[in-house]
Design a protein around this motif. Structure first.
Motif, mmCIF file in Angstrom:
data_model
loop_
_atom_site.group_PDB
_atom_site.id
_atom_site.type_symbol
_atom_site.label_atom_id
_atom_site.label_comp_id
_atom_site.label_asym_id
_atom_site.label_seq_id
_atom_site.Cartn_x
_atom_site.Cartn_y
_atom_site.Cartn_z
ATOM 1 N N LEU A 315 0.804 -1.213 0.000
ATOM 2 C CA LEU A 315 0.000 0.000 0.000
ATOM 3 C C LEU A 315 0.844 1.274 0.000
ATOM 4 C CD1 LEU A 315 -3.050 -0.736 2.316
ATOM 5 C CD2 LEU A 315 -3.017 -0.319 -0.142
ATOM 6 N N ASP A 316 1.987 1.222 0.713
ATOM 7 C CA ASP A 316 2.847 2.409 0.750
ATOM 8 C C ASP A 316 3.285 2.777 -0.662
ATOM 9 O OD1 ASP A 316 2.565 2.520 3.397
ATOM 10 O OD2 ASP A 316 4.556 1.706 3.911
ATOM 11 N N GLU A 317 3.690 1.736 -1.382
ATOM 12 C CA GLU A 317 4.161 1.968 -2.749
ATOM 13 C C GLU A 317 3.016 2.465 -3.628
ATOM 14 O OE1 GLU A 317 6.741 2.790 -5.248
ATOM 15 O OE2 GLU A 317 7.406 1.850 -3.380
ATOM 16 N N ALA A 351 7.904 5.221 -13.903
ATOM 17 C CA ALA A 351 7.404 5.205 -12.520
ATOM 18 C C ALA A 351 6.628 3.925 -12.239
ATOM 19 C CB ALA A 351 6.518 6.428 -12.280
ATOM 20 N N ALA A 352 5.847 3.479 -13.234
ATOM 21 C CA ALA A 352 5.083 2.242 -13.055
ATOM 22 C C ALA A 352 6.020 1.049 -12.898
ATOM 23 C CB ALA A 352 4.147 2.032 -14.241
ATOM 24 N N GLN A 353 7.080 1.046 -13.696
ATOM 25 C CA GLN A 353 8.062 -0.038 -13.608
ATOM 26 C C GLN A 353 8.745 -0.025 -12.240
ATOM 27 O OE1 GLN A 353 9.083 -2.313 -16.178
ATOM 28 N NE2 GLN A 353 10.270 -3.280 -14.548
ATOM 29 N N GLU A 354 9.120 1.176 -11.792
ATOM 30 C CA GLU A 354 9.816 1.288 -10.508
ATOM 31 C C GLU A 354 8.899 0.890 -9.354
ATOM 32 O OE1 GLU A 354 12.922 4.647 -12.176
ATOM 33 O OE2 GLU A 354 11.201 5.268 -10.978
ATOM 34 N N ALA A 355 7.637 1.273 -9.453
ATOM 35 C CA ALA A 355 6.677 0.897 -8.408
ATOM 36 C C ALA A 355 6.511 -0.623 -8.361
ATOM 37 C CB ALA A 355 5.330 1.570 -8.676
ATOM 38 N N LYS A 356 6.464 -1.220 -9.530
ATOM 39 C CA LYS A 356 6.339 -2.684 -9.607
ATOM 40 C C LYS A 356 7.565 -3.356 -8.977
ATOM 41 C CE LYS A 356 7.588 -6.289 -12.573
ATOM 42 N NZ LYS A 356 8.430 -6.555 -13.721
ATOM 43 N N ASP A 357 8.748 -2.851 -9.346
ATOM 44 C CA ASP A 357 9.972 -3.439 -8.802
ATOM 45 C C ASP A 357 10.019 -3.302 -7.284
ATOM 46 O OD1 ASP A 357 10.670 -4.069 -11.361
ATOM 47 O OD2 ASP A 357 12.041 -2.372 -11.627
ATOM 48 N N ALA A 358 9.616 -2.126 -6.791
ATOM 49 C CA ALA A 358 9.647 -1.891 -5.350
ATOM 50 C C ALA A 358 8.635 -2.784 -4.630
ATOM 51 C CB ALA A 358 9.348 -0.420 -5.058
ATOM 52 N N CYS A 359 7.554 -3.084 -5.324
ATOM 53 C CA CYS A 359 6.473 -3.874 -4.733
ATOM 54 C C CYS A 359 6.887 -5.335 -4.544
ATOM 55 C CB CYS A 359 5.258 -3.790 -5.637
ATOM 56 S SG CYS A 359 3.709 -3.823 -4.738
ATOM 57 N N HIS A 360 7.807 -5.773 -5.388
ATOM 58 C CA HIS A 360 8.239 -7.179 -5.306
ATOM 59 C C HIS A 360 9.443 -7.302 -4.389
ATOM 60 C CE1 HIS A 360 5.581 -9.137 -8.248
ATOM 61 N NE2 HIS A 360 5.409 -7.899 -8.620
#
Lengths: 360, 353
Positions: A315-317, A351-360
């Motif tokens: 959720l933070d991400e 940004a979408a890619q980075e959010a995805k990476d951070a989420c995993h």
């Protein structure tokens, strides 16, 4: 006689089977949400003995691939050469030299097509002609023996601009003196524009001055090329935020769906992310198959079920992503030019890619 | 279930505006439950009417057909409101007027083949997917709206005729659509040839040529300006001390050439072109810079001649230039785009969730 739905992709590299996942989504949704009539009648396309709709994927990115084979990608050399020769190339190339590696990658895999289409009229004309020919290639045989199929188009992202331009020219420009596909002789039933960027990329014909408007528009039915025009926009999608599509006086034939705001994947610009939302696919199903396709009760249930679908777990991400998107949209909206849209598009994908990476 | 279906198919039931006015739905009803149409209306469904019109259409008796429909409409017994009856009749008269004008001209076939003079979507119906209302002549002064509360016979009397006329006008437009389709396919073939066989353009050349090209065009550009166009070419120059044009006196080497400015004109079909440009040759070795001109005759033949000033020994070593216009020979630049795209794609191989 089956009706026709042309589906056009957005920016980026697309293979021959690019529409398979879109078709699968269309076929899956009646089961996912329990649309009884569609389930019992072979889905949106109909059954074998009662075929109602042929979905026809179209593609235009071959035009860009040809140039990719000819050119290198030295943006600095390109900009300097253009400057020395007094040629105006958008400052997006200057921004690119300062961009991050992820942004750089997305620019060259996705967004460069937008730049090519918008700023090189030879490329523009090539893509428009190919799309016009692809439409005619299917429409002409479908109308033989006095058939009158309902013709609809569904376009996404850059495809909204290419499709608008192709339709606007098909509907207003004789083909070497032939008026067969012009307004008055051909009338589309539905135009579905998803993440519509036709305004920010418009050249000529201008979007609000073209024949691609519903019959109910104030400019009149005489030159209308469309019976109903649908525009779908997601709150966190920055692509359609620059010079957003907002016609005035188009009447009852125009439907704007702008209350999509669920983020079930970070790439909210993705076509299937849009189609999964009942706020998007129900108007499409009803327009294509009639009001019986989805009842009011089924609509209420579907929206409730979709809204109850869990968002990404981190959720933070997610909140950080939403904040980033709102900032991007604010900056892009202020720009109101194609360069702003191109930069916003690249930054969004990164940004979408980075959010995805951070989420995993 | 079978019995229920059978009962449903033989018992007449009220139809909706969608079933009466949308051809897809009407055909589906005829196929699945013909009793819902009723014996009185079945012979009058649009496809039956259209089938009766085939012979007259084949002999180009379009005005006759409209007159027949007009007479039939005047005799219609369904309780059509007077305003709607007048509106429909006006549109029939307008169609008759357009067809009469075209048929009275010296070249009616040409008019038809170019789809000029007759509004072919005049009788197209529109169904509102939310209200289910059907509209004929939408957004015109003759608009007719048919709802669920409209008498079913009225809906059928108007919609069945509108659908049959819509089909008739579609048939009228068929030759023009075929011709337009073929013209567009020819245009695409020209773009293919232009893409495959044109003289290559660097980004700045494409920008320049795009600036003088109309994006609304169907056909590719007929000409092209060459500007600061570099290439790797083959040069044949006299050997030091050699005299005369004999082959043994010629030295063959690779040179970088630049065409500062030039002009290309494409021939019919874009399979080949003619053009000329100024030319500068910049050899790598002992030869000085040469200047001259190059002729372009399609991709296969790009031949130039460069002049050089005399060297210290008083010899002038002019050269013949042969360029294959292979852009990729110039530097590693052409492959970079594809390489970077491929690299970026591999890095982004996993879709964003």
């Amino acid at each position: 006689m089956a009706n026709l739905l042309f589906v056009v992709h957005g920016m980026g590299v697309h293979g021959a089977d690019w529409a398979d996942s879109v078709l699968a989504t269309f076929r899956r949704l009646p089961d996912d949400y329990g649309y009884k009539w569609l389930k019992e009648n072979g889905g949106i396309e109909g059954s074998n003995d009662d075929r109602r709709l042929d979905i026809v994927p179209l593609s235009y990115d071959r035009v860009f691939d040809r140039l990719a084979q000819q050119w290198g990608k030295d943006s600095k050399a390109l900009r300097e050469s253009a400057h020395e020769n007094g040629i105006s190339i958008p400052n997006v190339l200057g921004w690119l030299e300062r961009a991050s590696e992820v942004e750089h990658n997305f620019f060259w895999t996705h967004v460069v097509d937008v730049l090519m289409y918008r700023f090189f009229s030879i490329v523009t004309a090539d893509a428009r002609t190919r799309l016009r020919a692809a439409l005619a290639e299917k429409i002409e045989p479908a109308m033989r023996d006095g058939e009158v199929p309902e013709i609809s188009v569904l376009a996404h992202s850059l495809g909204t601009s290419v499709m608008h331009d192709a339709l606007a020219l098909l509907g207003s420009q004789p083909i070497d003196g032939n008026h067969a596909f012009m307004a008055g002789n051909l009338l589309l039933s539905n135009v579905f524009m998803i993440a519509n960027v036709s305004r920010v990329l418009e050249t000529s014909p201008a979007v609000f001055g073209s024949v691609v408007h519903p019959q109910t528009a104030a400019s009149g039915a005489a030159d209308a090329y469309v019976q109903r025009y649908y525009n779908f926009r997601h709150r966190f999608d920055p692509f359609p935020a620059v010079r957003p599509f907002g016609p005035v006086g188009w009447g009852a034939g125009y439907t704007a769906v702008e209350d999509c705001e669920r983020v079930l994947q970070f790439n909210v610009h993705d076509l299937e992310h849009y189609l999964n939302d009942p706020r998007v696919h129900i108007p499409i199903f009803r327009a294509l198959a009639g009001s019986k396709a989805v009842t009011k009760a089924e609509q209420t249930r579907a929206i409730a079920a979709y809204d109850a679908t869990p968002e990404p777990r981190c959720l933070d991400e997610l909140h950080r992503f939403e904040t980033t998107m709102e900032r991007l949209i604010a900056v892009a909206s202020a720009g109101a030019d194609p360069e702003s849209a191109i930069i916003a598009a690249t930054q969004f994908l990164a940004a979408a890619q980075e959010a995805k990476d951070a989420c995993h | 279930v079978g019995g229920a279906l059978l009962l449903w198919s033989v018992v007449a039931r009220p139809t909706t505006p969608e079933e009466d006015c949308r051809l897809t739905d009407l055909r589906s009803t005829i196929r699945r439950a013909p009793a819902a149409i009723g014996a009185a209306w079945l012979p009058r469904v649009p496809d039956s009417v259209y089938a009766h019109m085939r012979g007259r259409m084949a002999s180009n008796e379009w005005v006759f057909l409209v007159d027949s429909i007009r007479r039939d409409f005047d005799a219609e017994s369904a309780p059509i409101p007077p305003g709607d009856r007048l509106a429909f009749a006006r549109e029939l008269d307008a169609l008759r007027g357009e067809l009469s004008v075209v048929m009275s001209l010296r070249d009616p076939a040409e008019r038809r083949n170019n789809a000029v003079g007759v509004r072919q979507v005049r009788f197209r119906t529109s169904i509102d997917p939310d209200t289910r209302d059907a509209t004929i002549f939408a957004a015109t002064g003759d608009q007719i709206t048919l709802t669920t509360s409209t008498d079913q016979d009225v809906r059928r009397a108007l919609c069945y005729r509108a659908l049959a006329l819509d089909r008739m006008l579609s048939a009228y437009g068929a030759p023009a659509r075929l011709d337009a389709r073929e013209k567009l396919e020819e245009a695409v073939a020209e773009w293919d040839a232009y893409g495959d066989k044109s003289y290559s353009q660097y980004p700045w050349e494409l920008a320049l040529n795009s600036a003088r090209f109309d994006a609304k065009a169907i056909h590719p550009p007929r000409d092209q300006i060459v500007l600061m166009h570099p290439a790797v070419s083959l040069e044949l120059a006299q050997r030091p001390g050699g005299t005369g044009p004999a082959i043994e006196n010629l030295h063959r080497f690779t040179t970088v050439t630049v065409e500062p400015v030039g002009y290309i004109s494409y021939r019919t079909g874009y399979e080949w072109y003619l053009g000329a440009s100024l030319l500068v040759s910049i050899p790598e070795k002992e030869l000085p810079l040469g200047a001259g001109a190059m002729a372009h005759i399609g991709q296969a033949l790009n031949v130039g001649y460069v002049f050089r000033s005399r060297d210290l020994a008083g010899n002038r070593r002019d050269g013949i230039i042969v360029s294959a216009d292979l852009l990729q020979l110039f530097t590693s630049m052409p492959k970079l785009w594809r390489e970077n795209r491929d690299r970026a794609l591999s890095q982004l191989a996993t879709p964003i969730p």
